[in-house]
Structure formats: C-alpha cells, structure tokens
Write a protein that holds these residues in place. Sequence first.
Motif, mmCIF file in Angstrom:
data_model
loop_
_atom_site.group_PDB
_atom_site.id
_atom_site.type_symbol
_atom_site.label_atom_id
_atom_site.label_comp_id
_atom_site.label_asym_id
_atom_site.label_seq_id
_atom_site.Cartn_x
_atom_site.Cartn_y
_atom_site.Cartn_z
ATOM 1 N N LYS B 5 0.812 -1.216 0.000
ATOM 2 C CA LYS B 5 0.000 0.000 0.000
ATOM 3 C C LYS B 5 0.853 1.278 0.000
ATOM 4 O O LYS B 5 0.335 2.372 -0.142
ATOM 5 C CB LYS B 5 -0.912 0.010 1.240
ATOM 6 N N LYS B 6 2.159 1.120 0.202
ATOM 7 C CA LYS B 6 3.007 2.309 0.303
ATOM 8 C C LYS B 6 3.355 2.872 -1.064
ATOM 9 O O LYS B 6 3.626 2.109 -1.998
ATOM 10 C CB LYS B 6 4.295 1.969 1.064
ATOM 11 N N SER B 7 3.370 4.191 -1.131
ATOM 12 C CA SER B 7 3.761 4.817 -2.393
ATOM 13 C C SER B 7 5.278 4.753 -2.531
ATOM 14 O O SER B 7 5.999 4.651 -1.543
ATOM 15 C CB SER B 7 3.308 6.269 -2.416
ATOM 16 N N THR B 8 5.750 4.797 -3.772
ATOM 17 C CA THR B 8 7.182 4.721 -4.017
ATOM 18 C C THR B 8 7.681 6.063 -4.532
ATOM 19 O O THR B 8 7.074 6.649 -5.436
ATOM 20 C CB THR B 8 7.501 3.618 -5.041
ATOM 21 N N LEU B 192 14.468 1.147 -0.183
ATOM 22 C CA LEU B 192 14.499 1.405 1.261
ATOM 23 C C LEU B 192 13.062 1.610 1.706
ATOM 24 O O LEU B 192 12.364 2.478 1.176
ATOM 25 C CB LEU B 192 15.309 2.678 1.565
ATOM 26 N N GLU B 193 12.633 0.809 2.663
ATOM 27 C CA GLU B 193 11.265 0.961 3.143
ATOM 28 C C GLU B 193 11.260 1.743 4.454
ATOM 29 O O GLU B 193 12.006 1.422 5.378
ATOM 30 C CB GLU B 193 10.618 -0.402 3.364
ATOM 31 N N THR B 194 10.408 2.767 4.519
ATOM 32 C CA THR B 194 10.233 3.538 5.752
ATOM 33 C C THR B 194 8.814 3.285 6.241
ATOM 34 O O THR B 194 8.030 2.649 5.510
ATOM 35 C CB THR B 194 10.445 5.049 5.490
ATOM 36 N N GLN B 197 6.703 5.081 3.366
ATOM 37 C CA GLN B 197 6.961 5.035 1.929
ATOM 38 C C GLN B 197 7.982 3.973 1.568
ATOM 39 O O GLN B 197 8.624 3.392 2.434
ATOM 40 C CB GLN B 197 7.537 6.383 1.465
ATOM 41 N N ILE B 198 8.148 3.825 0.273
ATOM 42 C CA ILE B 198 9.273 3.039 -0.236
ATOM 43 C C ILE B 198 10.100 3.969 -1.122
ATOM 44 O O ILE B 198 9.536 4.735 -1.922
ATOM 45 C CB ILE B 198 8.779 1.805 -1.017
#
Lengths: 417, 490
Positions: B5-8, B192-194, B197-198
């Motif tokens: 679901k995270k935006s890149t 890198l995943e935070t 976000q990615i």
Amino acid sequence: MKKVHVDVAVIGGGPAGLAAALAARSEGAEKVLIIERNTELGGILQQCIHHGFGLHRFKEELTGPEYAQRFVNLVKDTDIDVLLETMVLEVTPERKIYAVNSENGMLEITAKAVVLAMGCRERTRGALRIPGGRPAGVYSAGTAQRYVNIDGYLPGKRAVILGSGDIGLIMARRFTLEGAKVEAVVEVLPYAAGLTRNVVQCLEDFDIPLYLQSTVIEIHGTKRVEGVTIAQVDADWNPIPGTERKIECDTLLLSVGLVPENELSSQAGVAIDSITNGPIVDDSMMTSVSGIFACGNVLHVHDLVDNVSKESERAGRYAGRFALGTNNSVPRRVKVQAGNNIRYVVPHEVSSTEPVEFFMRVQRPEDDVVLDVGGLRRIRKASVRPSEMLDVKITPEQLQNLEGDTLIMQIIPQKEA
Amino acid sequence: MDKAKKSTITAQVVIVGGGIIGTAVARELSRYELDVLLIEAEAEVGWGTTKANSGIVHGGFHEEPGTLKAKYCFSGNQMYPKLCEELDVCFEQNGIMMVARTPHEMETVRLYYKRGKERGVNVQLFSQEEVARQEPNLDPKIVGALFAPEGGAVMPFELAAALMENAIQNGVKYKMNTTVIDAWREGDKKYLETPEQIIRADYVVNAAGLFSDDLARMFGDDYFSIRPRKGEEYIFDLSVKDFVKSTIFPVPGKISKGILVIPTAAGNLMMGPTGDNVEEKEDLGTSQDGFNRVFEGAKRLVPSLDARKIIAQFAGVRAASDRGDFIVELSPNVPGLLHLAGIESPGLTAAPAIAADVPGLLEEAGLQLEEKQSFNPRRAGVVRFNSLSREEQDALVKKNPSFGRIICRCESITEGEIVDAIHRGARTLDGIKFRVRAGAGRCQGGFCQPLITQILSRELDIPVTAVTKAGPGSEQVRYVAKELYDEEVR
C-alpha cells in the motif's frame, strides 16, 4: 548608542529592586531607574500565585502578585523610571551599565550608585549530576511553576519531586490541584528543606508522601521520563544498596536549591562569598566595589519576601545617600564571623553609625538554644532550622561594647548558656 | 502499513543517516547535477553519535600508520579552516597537547611526535617549563608534552546543521523522523522501506552510524558489525572558561585516547569521555561510576578542577566497528551500495575528507558526475549577538528589533537568533540549544525554555503542547492547564 545618566540604577524589578528604588528615591536621589528584563515588574512573585506573602510586613496573607503590586503601585506614584524588557549585559567597576532592549537598542547608563537586585536561579539536574537518560519531563520546580501559572500548561500528570524546598512543596500542591498525581517528594536531608507550614499545607493536607534521607539515583526514559529510581542514602548521602525503588512517572521536578545570579556582579569585580554565592557587603549593603550595592536573593537566598523588602530598603537608602554624596563614610570596623552552627551571616562587615539587622542561617536543626551575638546580645530560641532564616538587630551603642574587631555569631545549647 | 500500500518515491542517490558523515556527504554530492535525498531517523540532523562528540579536530598524529583513520584524519584536519569559513561555523584552532606524566610516558610521546612528523603534521615537543608556561593550570608533575597547534575544536552539531543547510541550499532533499525498516535490491535498483513510503534509489550511501551494520544486513552484507562504545562527558560553567587553552590528552591507552580536558568551541570546559562497550546502541545514560572515572582522569591533568562548576553532562555512543578501522568501501555484494561505517574517533575530523572521496567512489560504481555550475559553497552568515561589539549590537537591534530581546540570559541569546535558527531548520528545543546555545548555559534552560517553547509554537504554527524537546514523544508540556480535571488519574 543612547547614553543615560542617573543617580541610582537598580538592576532588577522584583521585590528587592522595587523596595531599593523606592528607598533611594525617598532618600532624595532624584533620578532613579529600574531595569527589568521581564515584560512587567514584580519578578518571580508574579508566578507565585499562592498566598502567604506579607504576613510580617502587611500583617495579612497576600499572593505573590498582590505583594508585588503594592510596591509597583508605590513606584507608579513616583517619578522613578522603569525600563521593561531590558537586559543588562555588563556592569563595569566604574558603574557604567550596558543594557539592551528592542526599542532603544544598546543603552549606556552611567550611574552614581548601582543596586544589584537580579535575584537567583534554580539549581539544575546538571549541577546535581543525576545519572540516567536525558528525556523531556525534567524541570526545575520554578520552570514548571511558570508553565502552569503564567503560560497555562501542565507539564505532565504523574510527578516525582526531588527536594523539599519551598517551591517544590508549593508545586506538589499546585500539580495536585491541576489534576496531576504527585507520587512522592524525595529529600536527601533528614528533615524537610522548606518551611514547616508548607510541609503541612502542601504535602500532609494532600496525602503526598515525603521520603527523607532519600534521593533520585536514576532517571528512566529516552523521549519522555518513564520513571525514576529512588534510594535511601547514608550519612554521606551515598545511596544504600538494596533500598532502590522504581516509581513510574512522566515528570520529575527539581527543588534542590537556589543560586544567586552574580555573573554581572563578578564581571564588575564584586567579591563573592563562597557560602552564600552572593556579594560580600557591609551594613550599608555596599559590595567590595565602591558605589555598587546588593540586596535580595542576589545577595543571599531568603525564604520570606518580607525580609527581602526590609533588606533592600536599606540598600536603596544607602545607595541614595552614596549618589547624593551624603554617606557619612565611616571606616569599616567590625568583621562578622559565623561561629558554631551558623552557616553564614549577612552583612559581612559593620560600622556603627546606625542600627544593623543581621540575617543568618544555621547549618543544622537544633532545639533549645541561644543565639549569641558576639556576646552583645543573647536570644533564646526554641528551635533553629536551616530553612528558617534568623534575624537580629544590634544598635551602635551595643556594638560599642564589643571587644576587639570581630563579632562572632554562634548558636549555644541553652544549658551551656 | 502494508508494503504493497506504500507509495514509491525515487532518488538517484539516497544517503541514509544525517550525522556528520551523512551531512558532509550530502554537501559534497550537492556539487554535482544529481538528485540526492538524505533520510534521518531523528527530528534533526547531527543528533546521533555526532551531537555527543567531543568536538575535537584532531591533529593527526594519534593514528596507526597505514590505517584509513590516519589517512582521513590528517587530510580532514587540513580541510577544516576553509570548510568552517565557508559555512560560517566556529572553529577554534587552539591546538592539542599530549602530556607525559613520567619520563617513561615521555618516550611514548616522542613516538607520537615522530609519527606526526613523518605524516607531515605540525608537531612540537615541549619541556616541563614550556608546558607550565603555556598551560599553568596543568599538574606541575607533567614532565613534557607534544603540541599540535593545528588541532582545534568545533561544535559538531553546529557543523552538521551547517553542512545540511548548505546541501539543501544546493538542491539536496531531505526527510527527517524517517527510519529504514527494510531494504533490498532488485536488479540495479536499491529499495528502502520507511514506515510511510518506499524509496527507490540507484545508489545508497550507508552513513547510518550505529545502525550501519543493521542496514548493511538488510541488503545482505553481513561482513562487519558495530560494537557500540559509550562515552560520558561533563561540561563546566563558562566561569572556568580559560582554565586551559588547548585540548589536553594523556598518553593514550590501548583502546581509547583516554580522559581529556577539552576547551570546547563554545567556550565551556569539558572533561571526558569514558569508553565503555555497551549492549544497547541507544544507551545514553550517564552514571555515577562514569563521573568518578572521568573526574579522576581529568584531575590527573588539571588537579584544581572543581566539580561544583559542572553544569551539564551527557553520553554518546561511538559507532566503532569490529574492524577497528573506518570502513569506506563499496559493497562487494550489492552494486551501488557504499558503506561509510565504523566511523569512531577521529571521525569528526575525518568527515570532510571521507566525504570528498565519496563522489569518486560512486563514480567507480557507475554514477555519472557533472559539476553543478550554480553550486554555492557558502552558507548565509549567522548572527551571533554576543560576539558583536556594543556598537554593532546597537546597529543590529535598530535594523531588527528582535535582536534586542534577550531570551537566554546565561548565554545572551536573542529572539532574532532563535527565530533565525528555526528558519534554518531547527524544529525542537534541543535543535535550538544545539544551534544557538539558548538553554545550554548555567541555568540549563530554566528561564528560557518556556519562552522558547512559545517562540517555536508561534514560528512553526503548532500548539504549545506539540513543541518537543527532541522530536515526537518528547513533548515539553503535555497538557493545557485544567485539561486533566475530568480525567481519572488516581
């Protein structure tokens, strides 16, 4: 740079500065100026919204702001000049003052006499070197008092208070009244450091436990205080292993002593007493630098503002005379010394032209004693406490009976006296 | 949040970590036409190991020949005067003295002298009399010393903030309060995943300090480990400002340079640090035992130090590695991943030199470098009210009245300076303290904290209860008065 000339410049517009300025003006000094860093006069009294001020002076119980206002009103009725939001950056031995504010920029104020009345600051966690993390939630009690009483914010909801000084006791009650829970007041001494009436009215009345001969040995938490570990201490204040206990809390208040703020004084060359951390003064409240006087908490830390007012009036009076050149300068004659169970005495030196009032503190509590004033006066005391300042007057006539040139103040057990 | 679901977002080069290394690299890369993003876990840059650094710009004679420490320390030292001038950062080149307490120790001092000479370091040998003349407060039993006049002192957090500010000026993007929770490689791309976000990057610079081994492992590099080593430091009041002129070192032990007495760039004297291996990378507590050892060590150099003049203490954790030397190398396994790890002492001194090598290393890994014509090495100058003359102060206030309001009375810091610090990126009480020293003095913020809290609230347009000491979770005041009335707390 704006240049100003005055007779008496008073640095600080708290209770000491207000009383000194008024006294200097009544003495006849024409141009009296109060320099205050805050947005209003009154000093720390403005955040002391509890009552109990003025019992001696006005025979009634006032709040801090009320006590201050009485003096502020008197100042308003005079032509004493007041500079607010003005910070003194430097005082020279020649009595030039450099001060800054946003309206005038830098001011160079030349004064015939200067009264130092900058007050004191609180001892900090850093000065105590309390081990542990450094999260948010550790405040000196006075800082927390400002947040609550002036700014309208409550730092946290579960507090431990280290030190049973008066501000700590007052804040224990204040936090409780605000809906926070005070888990404990922790005091390293075997007795409370603040006034007895504050122990009763602020702790006992609210069932807040006071742990004596104990201290905080570690602060827990990285972002916010999560708790503290307290432990009992031995006679040398070292924690006793096995007595550690963790108390969960989000706030630690420190009420561990006040330090006179004498950075300006030192810069001006004023000699400082290593016990009081305040200037060494004679009975005109003049420091070691001619024409520079000191009074109030910058001189030594008081417990009653009434005494501050009294002492500061004396400083103001003599500063006024100095500015007018009417000071009958008498060579300093008598050195005052702290004897048995006396921690310090102010003033440090006296001449004998006028009655002198001495303020002093004992080193440790004692009952059934006599305060011996250099053999000139002996006053019975049911008890003496480090938290309760003693005062005693000596007349020039009495002083004439002194043998030698040292007056020793001492506490003697009644049976020996 | 679920990964899917995270935006890149993308960046050409991502620097992980905003300590002295990460910020120096960011500034160095901002010289080129590149799309650079720096991410930092804390609320502001320079808040990990950097902020607890002793602030010494080392002479360059300490390190073993042939090590990266030796190489970068000496060249870093040589870069400091220009760097600090460009960034308007205080650099006190007050020299470094290594003292010998016995003739035997003096033999060791001579070895360091020889080592320094061979490396081209400006070093001198001092006799007992010369030591006493230059530093009269040192223990008279000291028999001699080595003196390196080109050593000095900076405020590490000021430098990191200045490097970042200049990097941002030159186009570097940044994200604070951003931790990496996972990292992997897909083909040429690094991810890198935070928590939010990615981030997809062509190149990743691992400047994650204490956590650089964790980041390396996420990418599958398991060939070095960080061995956290804690150091406690104790700061004295400004009234003992001129007690010693130079940073005083004992003859070093096997692991550390020992307990030092350090005149900081801010003027305060400091003593420390301890060097204790710890389990926890974030173990920042000070201790009674640590104090005892520091005080004992410092008194061996300066016997008349007075513990009652201490105003503050802190601890930091060094990101030492199991290699014992700096790790400055491209990953052998992941193309385009550059490790800058194990940067313990003399990392601060070495930082500009390490950073200067980074463009070349990335180029080696395939990055195209094109110099940016618009690069400006200079940071806009900082007003320091208390270092101006009375006339200059007067003129400044007339131009901008907010410099006439002193907020921090101990250090004479004005509202103008605090507002300027906020405009330059300070977001927290600690951020203000580290940048302009408001609250760093003898009252430790007792008087100015409530005022700065209000200023932060006003300038950042956030509620007072959202103002933090050091980022989310460290709110300075938690409740509005009376708010707790209705809450069950007993």
